[in-house]
Design a protein around this motif. Structure first.
Motif, PDB file in Angstrom:
ATOM      1  N   GLY A  27       5.090   6.961   8.963  1.00 40.42           N
ATOM      2  CA  GLY A  27       4.217   8.014   8.454  1.00 40.42           C
ATOM      3  C   GLY A  27       4.268   8.184   6.954  1.00 40.42           C
ATOM      4  N   ASP A  28       5.097   7.418   6.269  1.00 45.10           N
ATOM      5  CA  ASP A  28       5.252   7.580   4.820  1.00 45.10           C
ATOM      6  C   ASP A  28       4.334   6.656   4.038  1.00 45.10           C
ATOM      7  OD1 ASP A  28       7.211   9.449   5.186  1.00 45.10           O
ATOM      8  OD2 ASP A  28       8.884   8.148   4.632  1.00 45.10           O
ATOM      9  N   SER A  29       3.859   7.138   2.904  1.00 52.26           N
ATOM     10  CA  SER A  29       3.101   6.299   1.979  1.00 52.26           C
ATOM     11  C   SER A  29       3.851   6.183   0.650  1.00 52.26           C
ATOM     12  CB  SER A  29       1.706   6.878   1.750  1.00 52.26           C
ATOM     13  OG  SER A  29       1.813   8.162   1.170  1.00 52.26           O
ATOM     14  N   GLU A  30       5.093   6.672   0.639  1.00 54.38           N
ATOM     15  CA  GLU A  30       5.939   6.583  -0.549  1.00 54.38           C
ATOM     16  C   GLU A  30       7.285   5.985  -0.151  1.00 54.38           C
ATOM     17  OE1 GLU A  30       4.275  10.355  -3.112  1.00 54.38           O
ATOM     18  OE2 GLU A  30       6.040  10.686  -1.864  1.00 54.38           O
ATOM     19  N   VAL A  31       7.857   5.199  -1.071  1.00 57.20           N
ATOM     20  CA  VAL A  31       9.148   4.560  -0.840  1.00 57.20           C
ATOM     21  C   VAL A  31      10.035   4.837  -2.050  1.00 57.20           C
ATOM     22  CG1 VAL A  31      10.349   2.354  -0.549  1.00 57.20           C
ATOM     23  CG2 VAL A  31       8.166   2.738   0.608  1.00 57.20           C
ATOM     24  N   SER A  32      11.273   5.195  -1.791  1.00 60.81           N
ATOM     25  CA  SER A  32      12.223   5.436  -2.876  1.00 60.81           C
ATOM     26  C   SER A  32      12.552   4.125  -3.584  1.00 60.81           C
ATOM     27  CB  SER A  32      13.509   6.050  -2.338  1.00 60.81           C
ATOM     28  OG  SER A  32      14.497   6.061  -3.349  1.00 60.81           O
ATOM     29  N   GLU A  33      12.576   4.189  -4.897  1.00 61.69           N
ATOM     30  CA  GLU A  33      12.932   3.021  -5.711  1.00 61.69           C
ATOM     31  C   GLU A  33      14.294   2.456  -5.327  1.00 61.69           C
ATOM     32  OE1 GLU A  33      14.693   5.559  -9.475  1.00 61.69           O
ATOM     33  OE2 GLU A  33      12.549   5.169  -9.395  1.00 61.69           O
ATOM     34  N   LYS A  66       3.587   6.697 -10.598  1.00 55.76           N
ATOM     35  CA  LYS A  66       4.164   6.130  -9.378  1.00 55.76           C
ATOM     36  C   LYS A  66       3.512   4.767  -9.166  1.00 55.76           C
ATOM     37  CE  LYS A  66       3.036   9.652  -6.712  1.00 55.76           C
ATOM     38  NZ  LYS A  66       2.907  10.589  -5.577  1.00 55.76           N
ATOM     39  N   PRO A  67       4.196   3.677  -9.526  1.00 58.51           N
ATOM     40  CA  PRO A  67       3.576   2.363  -9.343  1.00 58.51           C
ATOM     41  C   PRO A  67       3.299   2.087  -7.868  1.00 58.51           C
ATOM     42  CG  PRO A  67       5.857   2.130 -10.086  1.00 58.51           C
ATOM     43  CD  PRO A  67       5.547   3.584 -10.056  1.00 58.51           C
ATOM     44  N   GLU A  68       2.315   1.236  -7.631  1.00 58.02           N
ATOM     45  CA  GLU A  68       1.916   0.861  -6.282  1.00 58.02           C
ATOM     46  C   GLU A  68       1.929  -0.657  -6.159  1.00 58.02           C
ATOM     47  OE1 GLU A  68      -1.911   2.680  -5.804  1.00 58.02           O
ATOM     48  OE2 GLU A  68      -1.069   4.697  -5.806  1.00 58.02           O
ATOM     49  N   PRO A  69       3.095  -1.246  -5.879  1.00 56.64           N
ATOM     50  CA  PRO A  69       3.167  -2.709  -5.785  1.00 56.64           C
ATOM     51  C   PRO A  69       2.349  -3.231  -4.607  1.00 56.64           C
ATOM     52  CG  PRO A  69       5.256  -1.711  -5.148  1.00 56.64           C
ATOM     53  CD  PRO A  69       4.385  -0.611  -5.640  1.00 56.64           C
ATOM     54  N   ASP A  70       1.966  -4.484  -4.716  1.00 53.69           N
ATOM     55  CA  ASP A  70       1.175  -5.112  -3.657  1.00 53.69           C
ATOM     56  C   ASP A  70       2.025  -5.503  -2.461  1.00 53.69           C
ATOM     57  OD1 ASP A  70      -1.414  -5.053  -4.915  1.00 53.69           O
ATOM     58  OD2 ASP A  70      -0.583  -6.489  -6.342  1.00 53.69           O
ATOM     59  N   ALA A  71       3.298  -5.785  -2.686  1.00 54.08           N
ATOM     60  CA  ALA A  71       4.190  -6.151  -1.581  1.00 54.08           C
ATOM     61  C   ALA A  71       5.630  -5.870  -1.981  1.00 54.08           C
ATOM     62  CB  ALA A  71       4.028  -7.623  -1.206  1.00 54.08           C
ATOM     63  N   ALA A  72       6.447  -5.667  -0.965  1.00 49.51           N
ATOM     64  CA  ALA A  72       7.884  -5.478  -1.131  1.00 49.51           C
ATOM     65  C   ALA A  72       8.503  -5.620   0.254  1.00 49.51           C
ATOM     66  CB  ALA A  72       8.196  -4.112  -1.735  1.00 49.51           C
ATOM     67  N   ALA A  73       9.801  -5.394   0.341  1.00 51.80           N
ATOM     68  CA  ALA A  73      10.483  -5.449   1.635  1.00 51.80           C
ATOM     69  C   ALA A  73      11.411  -4.254   1.757  1.00 51.80           C
ATOM     70  CB  ALA A  73      11.285  -6.740   1.770  1.00 51.80           C
ATOM     71  N   LEU A  74      11.551  -3.777   2.986  1.00 49.62           N
ATOM     72  CA  LEU A  74      12.473  -2.684   3.300  1.00 49.62           C
ATOM     73  C   LEU A  74      13.317  -3.092   4.495  1.00 49.62           C
ATOM     74  CD1 LEU A  74      10.325   0.589   3.240  1.00 49.62           C
ATOM     75  CD2 LEU A  74      12.095  -0.085   1.627  1.00 49.62           C
ATOM     76  N   GLU A 101       0.819  -1.211   0.000  1.00 51.37           N
ATOM     77  CA  GLU A 101       0.000   0.000   0.000  1.00 51.37           C
ATOM     78  C   GLU A 101       0.856   1.266   0.000  1.00 51.37           C
ATOM     79  OE1 GLU A 101      -3.453  -0.080  -0.148  1.00 51.37           O
ATOM     80  OE2 GLU A 101      -3.317  -2.248  -0.263  1.00 51.37           O
ATOM     81  N   PHE A 102       1.821   1.348  -0.889  1.00 45.14           N
ATOM     82  CA  PHE A 102       2.689   2.514  -0.998  1.00 45.14           C
ATOM     83  C   PHE A 102       2.944   2.824  -2.465  1.00 45.14           C
ATOM     84  CE2 PHE A 102       5.498  -1.102  -1.179  1.00 45.14           C
ATOM     85  CZ  PHE A 102       6.447  -0.761  -2.127  1.00 45.14           C
ATOM     86  N   SER A 103       3.424   4.036  -2.723  1.00 48.06           N
ATOM     87  CA  SER A 103       3.807   4.446  -4.073  1.00 48.06           C
ATOM     88  C   SER A 103       5.325   4.452  -4.174  1.00 48.06           C
ATOM     89  CB  SER A 103       3.301   5.860  -4.366  1.00 48.06           C
ATOM     90  OG  SER A 103       1.903   5.911  -4.325  1.00 48.06           O
ATOM     91  N   VAL A 104       5.825   4.016  -5.320  1.00 46.57           N
ATOM     92  CA  VAL A 104       7.265   4.041  -5.579  1.00 46.57           C
ATOM     93  C   VAL A 104       7.601   5.398  -6.183  1.00 46.57           C
ATOM     94  CG1 VAL A 104       9.177   2.963  -6.810  1.00 46.57           C
ATOM     95  CG2 VAL A 104       7.289   1.542  -5.976  1.00 46.57           C
ATOM     96  N   VAL A 105       8.572   6.077  -5.582  1.00 47.22           N
ATOM     97  CA  VAL A 105       8.970   7.396  -6.051  1.00 47.22           C
ATOM     98  C   VAL A 105      10.451   7.395  -6.405  1.00 47.22           C
ATOM     99  CG1 VAL A 105       7.171   8.644  -4.815  1.00 47.22           C
ATOM    100  CG2 VAL A 105       9.327   8.186  -3.653  1.00 47.22           C
ATOM    101  N   PRO A 106      10.885   8.328  -7.245  1.00 51.53           N
ATOM    102  CA  PRO A 106      10.144   9.468  -7.774  1.00 51.53           C
ATOM    103  C   PRO A 106       9.216   9.044  -8.913  1.00 51.53           C
ATOM    104  CG  PRO A 106      12.339   9.457  -8.724  1.00 51.53           C
ATOM    105  CD  PRO A 106      12.284   8.323  -7.727  1.00 51.53           C
ATOM    106  N   PRO A 107       8.226   9.898  -9.236  1.00 50.39           N
ATOM    107  CA  PRO A 107       7.372   9.592 -10.387  1.00 50.39           C
ATOM    108  C   PRO A 107       8.228   9.570 -11.656  1.00 50.39           C
ATOM    109  CG  PRO A 107       6.520  11.479  -9.153  1.00 50.39           C
ATOM    110  CD  PRO A 107       7.870  11.165  -8.600  1.00 50.39           C
ATOM    111  N   ARG A 108       7.909   8.670 -12.536  1.00 50.95           N
ATOM    112  CA  ARG A 108       8.576   8.624 -13.844  1.00 50.95           C
ATOM    113  C   ARG A 108       7.478   8.594 -14.896  1.00 50.95           C
ATOM    114  NH1 ARG A 108      13.971   7.909 -13.278  1.00 50.95           N
ATOM    115  NH2 ARG A 108      14.675   6.949 -11.347  1.00 50.95           N
ATOM    116  N   GLU A 109       7.600   9.472 -15.872  1.00 52.28           N
ATOM    117  CA  GLU A 109       6.588   9.626 -16.919  1.00 52.28           C
ATOM    118  C   GLU A 109       5.209   9.835 -16.285  1.00 52.28           C
ATOM    119  OE1 GLU A 109       7.067   6.046 -19.176  1.00 52.28           O
ATOM    120  OE2 GLU A 109       8.883   6.763 -20.164  1.00 52.28           O
TER     121      GLU A 109
END
Length: 181
Positions: free
Chosen positions: A89-95, A73-81, A62-70
């Motif tokens: 507090g963030d809803s965006e994650v750096s690629e 901002k894709p919103e993958p269903d899952a990832a790991a950090l 439930e996050f957006s991948v940033v920075p926007p390109r074209e």
């Protein structure tokens, strides 16, 4: 950010969307997409396996991948950090922080997940992109991004083990846990 991108973000922020749906920006404009139980359950099971299988890492969704390109901002269903990079507090994650992303295929998202998103994620140099297709009970792992294309592809059926390299570890996902529509 262009005026059009700003407008789209403003509209997305203002529209009340039911929890059983998602608002997506696609090539056709803003689209309201139903979310199936198979989609939600599979994304949750993947997140649980990430938490259990990657010490020092957290599952995110439930996050957006940033920075926007074209303008996107894709919103993958899952990832790991890494745990030290999780910002509650963030809803965006750096690629740059993402070792892999996962998309769970829905009837509406099938074309994007297989044909559009691979180039979006490869252009961002995200090392691995896993497509989990709950419609066909198959998975596809794309790795080795180079110049906007993934150079390696593995596929299999639900029931297989899927191995994804994450830093100095290997995450093994048990796809028998995934749900099929």
């Amino acid at each position: 950010m262009t005026i059009a991108e700003s407008w789209v973000e403003l509209v997305q922020d203002q529209i009340q969307v039911p929890r059983s749906a998602r608002l997506r920006l696609t090539e056709n404009g803003l689209t309201l997409v139903p979310v199936t139980h198979a989609h939600t359950a599979t994304a949750r099971r993947i997140a649980n396996q990430i938490e259990a299988g990657l010490p020092g890492w957290a599952a995110v969704g439930e996050f957006s991948v940033v920075p926007p390109r074209e303008g996107y901002k894709p919103e993958p269903d899952a990832a790991a950090l890494p745990l030290d990079q999780v910002r509650s507090g963030d809803s965006e994650v750096s690629e740059k922080l993402l070792p892999f992303v996962v998309e769970v295929v829905s009837p509406e998202s099938r074309n994007r997940d297989y044909n559009t998103k691979p180039s979006h994620y490869a252009l961002r140099a995200i090392p691995a992109y896993l497509i989990v297709d709950v419609l066909s009970a198959r998975w596809t792992l794309l790795t080795r991004p180079d110049d906007g294309e993934y150079q390696h592809r593995e596929s299999g059926v639900f029931g297989d083990q899927i191995e994804i390299l994450v830093a100095d570890q290997t995450l093994t996902l048990d796809s028998s846990q995934f749900m099929r529509i």
